[in-house]
Write an enzyme that holds these catalytic residues in place. Structure first.
Site: not given
Length: 341
Positions: A70, A74, A102, A201
């Protein structure tokens, strides 16, 4: 047929505009000046060091794999893959960590710190934090059963950050399918890339704030006939996520409850049953506008090899998102949290 096509003209024009914006900026998911052997002479042990630290992190808690993946995602969606997501706020710089997409969802920074400390001990001033994070994301996936891919290297660390771009560029849990597609297209990533990368995911966790509505709306109850969950699993979700707003918002639950610590295609099989916890995920299969994405979801649910192959390819494309600024004015940070002084 004419009214149908007219309805989609604004959407098509929006996508064409986005493509123009991508071409007009420094962002690209094409062929940046990266090479597989970038550290072959300067730091030949880079892969070994990152792998060993990631093995320790995932062995201590398999969920750490998802945290690192992740972080990489990001990072790359804001200014390209330049390590800007790792920067702390200072007097002269506002980082991205407190941006709304975030602030509650990013962890794993200490894992990056440990890897960086090892690399600085072995190869001081050589390996960028952006490269470190890209390698670590690959190793994280492998360590929980996912595929291997070669990682092109040579990124520089940005000396700037952009909380504004973090707010604008990062997909969120409750956005519609067309919005999320547009955000991926902006980065030079296709619809196929979007569906494949969402497969991460399968090892991810969702915050209660993002799934509470579905848990208590009746949509997951066996009597709904729409997206039923087993009574025991639904009770587990409700015990993790109390119904009162604000209470337990930061509690987390697995997005793939079947195999939460294994990187596989179970995530897509759950979407076929209507059991995607995030609206943004379930829309890939259930949305009226998701004809293309729905077919891809069905393909990956039936064929784990196809999913692994595309995920590997899409992760390379993700890691290749760069901007000219980071290459021209970037640096190799000694500490991933702060610009060099």
């Amino acid at each position: 047929m004419a009214p149908f096509s007219l309805c989609f003209r604004p959407f098509v024009m929006q996508l064409l505009l986005l493509v123009f914006v991508v071409l007009s900026t420094g962002l690209c998911a094409g062929d940046p000046p990266l090479t597989l052997d970038y550290y072959e002479s300067a730091c030949p042990t880079v892969f070994e060091i990152v792998k060993k630290e990631m093995e320790c992190a995932v062995l201590s808690d398999p969920r750490n794999a998802a945290l690192v993946v992740r972080l990489h995602f990001h990072d790359c969606f804001v200014q390209g893959c330049d390590g800007s997501v790792l920067l702390e706020d200072t007097i002269t710089l506002t980082g991205e960590k407190k941006a709304s997409p975030n602030i509650h969802s990013l962890k794993g920074f200490r894992i990056v710190d440990r890897i960086k400390n090892k690399l600085e001990s072995e190869c001081p001033g050589i390996v960028s934090c952006a490269d470190l994070l890209t390698i670590a994301a690959r190793d994280a996936v492998i360590l929980v059963g996912g595929p291997y891919w070669d990682v092109p290297l040579g990124r520089k660390d940005s000396i700037t950050a952009s909380p504004e771009l973090a707010e604008a560029n990062l997909p969120t849990a409750n956005e519609g399918l067309s919005t999320i597609i547009s955000k991926f297209l902006y980065q030079g990533l296709s619809v196929t890339d979007m569906v494949a990368l969402s497969g991460a995911h399968t090892i991810g966790m969702a915050r209660c704030e993002n799934v509470r509505e579905g848990i208590y709306s009746g949509e997951f109850e066996a009597t709904s006939g729409i997206n039923p969950l087993s009574e025991s699993h639904l009770n587990n979700l409700r015990s993790t996520c109390p119904p009162v707003g604000g209470v337990g918002n930061n509690n987390v639950t697995a997005m793939d409850y079947a195999t939460p610590e294994i990187f596989d295609n179970s995530f897509y099989r759950l979407l076929l049953k209507g059991e995607g916890l995030l609206n943004s995920d379930q829309e890939m299969y259930s949305s009226l506008f998701g004809i293309e994405t729905g077919e891809i979801v069905k393909k990956y649910a039936a064929d784990p090899v196809a999913f692994f192959e595309q995920f590997s390819e899409s992760m390379v494309k993700l890691g290749n998102i760069t901007n000219d600024e980071s290459f021209e004015n970037g640096e190799v940070r000694k500490n991933c949290r702060f610009v060099n002084t």
